[in-house]
Scaffold this active site. Structure first.
Site, PDB file in Angstrom:
ATOM      1  N   ASP A 127      -6.634  -6.198   4.484  1.00 39.05           N
ATOM      2  CA  ASP A 127      -6.006  -4.876   4.475  1.00 39.05           C
ATOM      3  C   ASP A 127      -6.080  -4.263   5.867  1.00 39.05           C
ATOM      4  OD1 ASP A 127      -5.126  -2.348   3.795  1.00 39.05           O
ATOM      5  OD2 ASP A 127      -6.843  -1.848   2.519  1.00 39.05           O
ATOM      6  N   ASP A 163      -4.804   3.583  -2.135  1.00 37.79           N
ATOM      7  CA  ASP A 163      -5.918   3.935  -1.245  1.00 37.79           C
ATOM      8  C   ASP A 163      -6.468   5.309  -1.585  1.00 37.79           C
ATOM      9  OD1 ASP A 163      -6.126   1.701   0.619  1.00 37.79           O
ATOM     10  OD2 ASP A 163      -4.085   2.237   1.196  1.00 37.79           O
ATOM     11  N   GLY A 205      -2.984  -3.665   9.212  1.00 46.30           N
ATOM     12  CA  GLY A 205      -2.250  -4.320  10.292  1.00 46.30           C
ATOM     13  C   GLY A 205      -1.629  -5.653   9.918  1.00 46.30           C
ATOM     14  N   MET A 237      -9.202   8.089  -0.651  1.00 43.36           N
ATOM     15  CA  MET A 237     -10.066   8.502   0.476  1.00 43.36           C
ATOM     16  C   MET A 237     -10.610   9.899   0.207  1.00 43.36           C
ATOM     17  SD  MET A 237      -7.743   7.274   3.677  1.00 43.36           S
ATOM     18  CE  MET A 237      -6.849   5.716   3.666  1.00 43.36           C
ATOM     19  N   SER A 287       0.846  -1.199   0.000  1.00 40.67           N
ATOM     20  CA  SER A 287       0.000   0.000   0.000  1.00 40.67           C
ATOM     21  C   SER A 287       0.877   1.243   0.000  1.00 40.67           C
ATOM     22  CB  SER A 287      -0.890   0.011   1.239  1.00 40.67           C
ATOM     23  OG  SER A 287      -1.455   1.301   1.384  1.00 40.67           O
ATOM     24  N   HIS A 309      -1.203  -1.437  -4.285  1.00 39.51           N
ATOM     25  CA  HIS A 309      -2.466  -1.048  -3.649  1.00 39.51           C
ATOM     26  C   HIS A 309      -2.524   0.472  -3.478  1.00 39.51           C
ATOM     27  CE1 HIS A 309      -5.999  -1.989  -1.110  1.00 39.51           C
ATOM     28  NE2 HIS A 309      -5.587  -1.008  -0.309  1.00 39.51           N
ATOM     29  N   HIS A 338      -8.345   0.882  -4.231  1.00 41.79           N
ATOM     30  CA  HIS A 338      -9.295   0.694  -3.123  1.00 41.79           C
ATOM     31  C   HIS A 338     -10.006   2.025  -2.875  1.00 41.79           C
ATOM     32  CE1 HIS A 338      -9.639  -0.203   1.522  1.00 41.79           C
ATOM     33  NE2 HIS A 338     -10.819  -0.158   0.918  1.00 41.79           N
ATOM     34  N   GLY A 392      -3.101   4.309   7.840  1.00 38.83           N
ATOM     35  CA  GLY A 392      -2.147   3.208   7.887  1.00 38.83           C
ATOM     36  C   GLY A 392      -1.641   3.032   9.308  1.00 38.83           C
ATOM     37  N   GLY A 393      -0.939   1.942   9.528  1.00 41.17           N
ATOM     38  CA  GLY A 393      -0.254   1.742  10.797  1.00 41.17           C
ATOM     39  C   GLY A 393      -1.133   1.367  11.983  1.00 41.17           C
ATOM     40  N   MET A 407     -11.652  -5.662   5.350  1.00 39.42           N
ATOM     41  CA  MET A 407     -10.849  -4.703   6.116  1.00 39.42           C
ATOM     42  C   MET A 407     -10.574  -5.306   7.492  1.00 39.42           C
ATOM     43  SD  MET A 407     -10.072  -2.202   4.242  1.00 39.42           S
ATOM     44  CE  MET A 407      -9.180  -1.346   5.554  1.00 39.42           C
ATOM     45  N   MET A 416     -12.238   4.267  -0.957  1.00 32.33           N
ATOM     46  CA  MET A 416     -12.907   4.514   0.323  1.00 32.33           C
ATOM     47  C   MET A 416     -13.600   5.859   0.187  1.00 32.33           C
ATOM     48  SD  MET A 416      -9.855   3.128   2.742  1.00 32.33           S
ATOM     49  CE  MET A 416      -8.707   3.297   1.380  1.00 32.33           C
ATOM     50  N   GLY A 448      -9.051   4.250   6.836  1.00 33.33           N
ATOM     51  CA  GLY A 448      -8.777   5.687   6.949  1.00 33.33           C
ATOM     52  C   GLY A 448      -7.310   5.998   7.180  1.00 33.33           C
TER      53      GLY A 448
HETATM   54  C1  DX5 Z   1      -6.393   1.771   5.471  1.00 28.75           C
HETATM   55  C2  DX5 Z   1      -5.955   1.426   4.082  1.00 28.75           C
HETATM   56  C3  DX5 Z   1      -4.827   0.481   4.036  1.00 28.75           C
HETATM   57  C4  DX5 Z   1      -3.566   0.932   4.709  1.00 28.75           C
HETATM   58  C5  DX5 Z   1      -3.019  -0.264   5.417  1.00 28.75           C
HETATM   59  O1  DX5 Z   1      -7.599   2.438   5.415  1.00 28.75           O
HETATM   60  O2  DX5 Z   1      -7.014   0.857   3.328  1.00 28.75           O
HETATM   61  O3  DX5 Z   1      -4.549   0.038   2.711  1.00 28.75           O
HETATM   62  O4  DX5 Z   1      -2.600   1.439   3.844  1.00 28.75           O
HETATM   63  O5  DX5 Z   1      -1.946   0.148   6.149  1.00 28.75           O
HETATM   64  P1  DX5 Z   1      -1.145  -0.789   7.170  1.00 28.75           P
HETATM   65  O6  DX5 Z   1      -0.641  -1.954   6.389  1.00 28.75           O
HETATM   66  O7  DX5 Z   1      -0.069   0.123   7.627  1.00 28.75           O
HETATM   67  O8  DX5 Z   1      -2.102  -1.171   8.246  1.00 28.75           O
HETATM   68 ZN    ZN Z   2      -6.509  -0.145   1.359  1.00 32.86          ZN
END
Ligand code: DX5
Ligand code: ZN
Length: 228
Positions: A183, A43, A185, A45, A17, A41, A74, A152-153, A145, A76, A150
């Site tokens: 997707d 994202d 964690g 948003m 991602s 990937h 993806h 990462g991390g 999900m 969102m 929303g």
């Molecule tokens: C979160 C995104 C993910 C995100 C995952 O809303 O859809 O794709 O980048 O990030 P990690 O792998 O850091 O949890």
């Molecule tokens: Zn994603």
């Protein structure tokens, strides 16, 4: 177009991602994973469906010029049907929409396929699998999900492991051939358990781009997931 589940069965696919990449050095950061990743990937948003804003079709079109990796987009965003055409025109190979964001989910999925892209449907952690039961025979991918979308991390929500198992069992029982993507964690600590539970496409942001060597992080994730 993305490879079908039947074509890749028995393998794990890694989709880094770029949310965790440096957006000011995107081409460089994509190059770092190019040889090890299966998909990329992206994202998207909108600050409405999720409390964050990222990128739109022009950025996807620019990314398309810099990589041969299939683009796994993806969405969102609220009412995603408004934008699927723009994202496919920009170069998306797979467009995934949230069931929660579509009033007419079946129509949106048909629309994506009619444009020649793979159609994916995603569920937030709190949305039950029954929300997509009626469309499972005509999707290319289901994205579960494993965090609230929303950011990462975040930490993988443990109860999602059973949701993956139930979806895989349902697919096997009915003979459906869609990818199960996860997707949020995902990292070395849980990749194996997630793959064994039945997911075949692992999205990872922080665990890949947070590593000093993102290509090695992809390799490691693949090796851990698929080790026998
Ligand atoms: C979160 C995104 C993910 C995100 C995952 O809303 O859809 O794709 O980048 O990030 P990690 O792998 O850091 O949890
Ligand atoms: Zn994603």
């Amino acid at each position: 177009m993305i490879a079908t589940y039947t074509e890749t069965q028995g393998r794990v696919l890694i989709s880094p991602s770029i949310l965790s990449a440096d957006f000011a050095r995107l081409a460089d950061d994509i190059r770092k994973v190019e040889t090890e990743a299966d998909w990329l990937h992206i994202d998207v948003m909108d600050g409405m469906f999720v409390p964050n804003i990222t990128i739109g079709p022009p950025v996807v079109a620019s990314i398309r010029k810099h990589t041969a990796l299939p683009l796994d987009v993806h969405l969102m965003i609220a009412d995603p049907d408004r934008y699927v055409e723009a994202f496919v025109a920009a170069g998306a190979d797979l467009v995934t929409v949230h069931a929660e964001a579509c009033t007419h989910l079946d129509r949106v999925l048909q629309h994506i396929r009619s444009l020649g892209a793979g159609a994916g449907v995603s569920l937030n952690p709190a949305t039950p699998l029954t929300a997509i039961e009626e469309v499972l025979d005509r999707v290319d991918l289901v994205l579960l999900m494993t965090v609230n979308p929303g950011f990462g991390g975040q930490k993988f929500i443990p109860s999602m492991m059973d949701k993956i198992r139930r979806l895989r069992a349902q697919a096997e029982h009915a003979g459906y051939a869609f990818h199960i993507q996860v997707d949020g964690g995902i990292g070395p600590a849980n990749a194996r358990e997630i793959y064994v539970a039945g997911a075949d496409v692992l999205v990872a942001g922080n665990s890949i781009y947070g590593d000093a060597d993102p290509a090695e992080a992809c390799r490691r994730l693949r090796g851990l997931a698929c080790e026998s």
